[in-house]
Design an enzyme around this catalytic site. Structure first.
Site, PDB file in Angstrom:
ATOM      1  N   ASN A 105     -20.226  -6.523  -8.276  1.00  0.00           N
ATOM      2  CA  ASN A 105     -19.294  -7.559  -9.027  1.00  0.00           C
ATOM      3  C   ASN A 105     -18.159  -6.880  -9.942  1.00  0.00           C
ATOM      4  OD1 ASN A 105     -17.896  -9.496 -10.347  1.00  0.00           O
ATOM      5  ND2 ASN A 105     -19.725 -10.715 -10.327  1.00  0.00           N
ATOM      6  N   ALA A 106     -16.795  -7.101  -9.428  1.00  0.00           N
ATOM      7  CA  ALA A 106     -15.823  -6.132 -10.210  1.00  0.00           C
ATOM      8  C   ALA A 106     -15.934  -6.515 -11.521  1.00  0.00           C
ATOM      9  CB  ALA A 106     -14.467  -6.520  -9.607  1.00  0.00           C
ATOM     10  N   ASP A 160     -16.113  -2.954  -4.333  1.00  0.00           N
ATOM     11  CA  ASP A 160     -16.281  -4.227  -3.652  1.00  0.00           C
ATOM     12  C   ASP A 160     -17.649  -4.738  -3.695  1.00  0.00           C
ATOM     13  OD1 ASP A 160     -13.799  -5.484  -1.418  1.00  0.00           O
ATOM     14  OD2 ASP A 160     -16.142  -6.187  -1.181  1.00  0.00           O
ATOM     15  N   CYS A 209      -3.240 -13.778  -4.401  1.00  0.00           N
ATOM     16  CA  CYS A 209      -2.835 -14.035  -3.166  1.00  0.00           C
ATOM     17  C   CYS A 209      -3.234 -15.736  -3.080  1.00  0.00           C
ATOM     18  CB  CYS A 209      -3.789 -13.544  -2.087  1.00  0.00           C
ATOM     19  SG  CYS A 209      -5.493 -13.560  -2.140  1.00  0.00           S
ATOM     20  N   ASP A 237      -6.605  -6.304  -6.420  1.00  0.00           N
ATOM     21  CA  ASP A 237      -6.186  -7.314  -5.367  1.00  0.00           C
ATOM     22  C   ASP A 237      -7.316  -8.288  -5.095  1.00  0.00           C
ATOM     23  OD1 ASP A 237      -4.987  -8.416  -3.193  1.00  0.00           O
ATOM     24  OD2 ASP A 237      -5.581  -6.668  -1.846  1.00  0.00           O
ATOM     25  N   PHE A 284     -11.579  -4.182  -5.665  1.00  0.00           N
ATOM     26  CA  PHE A 284     -11.533  -5.178  -4.511  1.00  0.00           C
ATOM     27  C   PHE A 284     -11.116  -4.416  -3.492  1.00  0.00           C
ATOM     28  CE2 PHE A 284     -10.690  -7.882  -8.200  1.00  0.00           C
ATOM     29  CZ  PHE A 284     -11.863  -8.706  -8.414  1.00  0.00           C
ATOM     30  N   ARG A 325       0.898  -1.427   0.041  1.00  0.00           N
ATOM     31  CA  ARG A 325       0.024  -0.040  -0.001  1.00  0.00           C
ATOM     32  C   ARG A 325       1.114   1.177   0.013  1.00  0.00           C
ATOM     33  NH1 ARG A 325      -4.365  -3.219   2.696  1.00  0.00           N
ATOM     34  NH2 ARG A 325      -3.140  -3.401   4.828  1.00  0.00           N
TER      35      ARG A 325
END
Ligand code: SAH
Length: 394
Positions: A276-277, A248, A337, A297, A226, A210
């Site tokens: 919904n992205a 988000d 991730c 992300d 996100f 960040r």
């Protein structure tokens, strides 16, 4: 002590200090099996290799505590491991606003144990039979070594079911934490919902990233996809961004993100989109909206091997969409991730998206999880968060 004999030729990974033994590597067991109890591991010829916790229902049948078969896995053993974990975080002060990971599972020789500190509070997850077996002791010892007002358990991760454990959440020591705990990070302030937030409440693994991304934010129109509770968005606006659009799917996350922007008394140029992205990005593409800095992300797309292909498709679609929204000279900070998607694989899939976008990109830097989330040299799986900062060549 219960003894586990490995199959012939299946001792290689233990000898290389990899802490996991899969059920398929085990030849036989001698003695009683108590979930989470300590067992001695021997190779097929009987040579002792180490001591670990047994998870009778899990594919990962044993997680080694130590590769010294002479060691004693007892109260002192955990006190030592916790002491070492604390020492390696001593650059983080224990004050009312500090937020950092205190114990990062395998990397701190405590598989299944994740403990974060949010100001005066510990929040922990015990995700394996072995971690659960020693839970009370670990909590009491940590509270003694480095006191806090309380220790709150968030062992509600899905993965506990593979270990034959039910979810558990609540106070394990000390007082009840407040509804929201305020923390400081890179000069910004955030409210953390330690009871209902994701994981232990906040994505501390992105702290360093960040800060790195915020350094590119000045004067830019930022899209924070996100957004969760606003992490990158707050940092970007504090770093001088012209505006920040947060997306988000979770109403709860967006509500707390709004409070976090307000808490930092930033200019009111933040926008919040609950949706919904994938759909929102398609809409932006079709209406030719564009941005100077985009953060992607997403949540973990692959939590087992069968989902990797699907995850790669997801990453490709998402990155391609983002690339289409990026202005010339713009930056894309893109993350994954999913531990099963290696840094090489991730780079490859982002590269495929770049080809399809018809544009040229440079990799300006690479990201990984913050330094308080170390990775054991023997356990590459411990590096789960990776990312790239791309610059769009005009
Ligand atoms: N960048 C954040 C962490 C992101 S975690 C930070 O720095 O704190 C991933 C987020 O993606 C979660 O908040 C989750 O609610 C959200 N999410 C999951 N699926 C989504 C989707 N399809 N569209 C938009 N958001 C989604």
């Amino acid at each position: 002590m219960t003894t586990v004999f490995l199959k012939k030729g299946r001792d290689h990974s233990v000898r290389n200090h990899h802490p996991w033994i899969f059920s398929g590597a085990i030849d036989r067991l001698e003695g009683e099996v108590t979930p989470g109890a300590t067992v001695l591991v021997r190779d097929a010829a009987g040579e002792a290799l180490g001591l670990g916790a047994i998870s009778p229902t899990s594919q990962i049948r044993i997680r080694l505590w130590t590769f010294d078969p002479e060691a004693k896995v007892n109260d002192m053993f955990f006190a030592n491991a916790l002491h070492n974990a604390l020492v390696s975080r001593d650059r983080f002060k224990h004050d009312a606003a500090s937020a950092f990971r205190v114990v990062n599972a395998e990397a701190d020789l405590l598989p299944g144990v994740t403990i974060d500190r949010y100001g005066d509070w510990y929040v922990g997850q015990f995700t394996t039979a072995g971690a659960d077996f020693w839970k009370k002791h670990i909590v009491a010892t940590l509270m003694e070594l480095s006191p806090a007002k309380g220790f709150f358990e968030r062992s509600d991760a899905e993965s506990r079911k593979f270990e034959g454990l039910a979810g558990a959440s609540g106070v394990l020591a000390g007082e009840e934490p407040p509804e929201l705990v305020e923390i400081a990070e890179n000069g910004c302030r955030y409210l953390v919902d330690v009871r209902n937030g994701h994981k232990t409440g906040f994505y501390l693994d992105q702290r360093d990233n960040r800060a790195a991304v915020a350094a590119y934010a000045a004067g830019r129109e930022v899209l924070n996809v996100f957004s969760y509770t606003g992490g990158f968005g707050v940092a970007a606006l504090a770093g001088g961004a012209k505006s920040v659009t947060n997306i988000d799917i979770s109403a709860q996350a967006i509500a707390l993100a709004k409070r976090n922007f307000a808490l930092n008394k930033l200019p009111e140029t933040a926008e919040f989109i609950e949706g919904n992205a994938f759909e929102v990005l398609r809409k932006y593409r079709d209406s030719r909206r564009s941005f100077d800095l985009i953060v992607l992300d997403p949540p973990k797309f692959a939590d087992n091997k069968n989902r990797v292909m699907g995850a790669l498709r997801g990453y490709k679609d998402l990155n391609l969409l983002a690339m289409k929204l990026l202005r010339p000279n713009g930056y894309l900070a893109t993350f994954s991730c999913s531990g099963l998607v290696t840094p090489d694989l991730f780079r490859k899939v982002v590269g495929e998206a770049a080809v399809d976008s018809g544009r040229d990109f440079q990799i300006v830097r690479r990201f990984q999880q913050s330094s308080d989330h170390p990775e054991s040299i023997f356990f590459p799986e411990g590096l789960y968060l990776k990312g790239l900062l791309l610059r769009a060549n005009p």
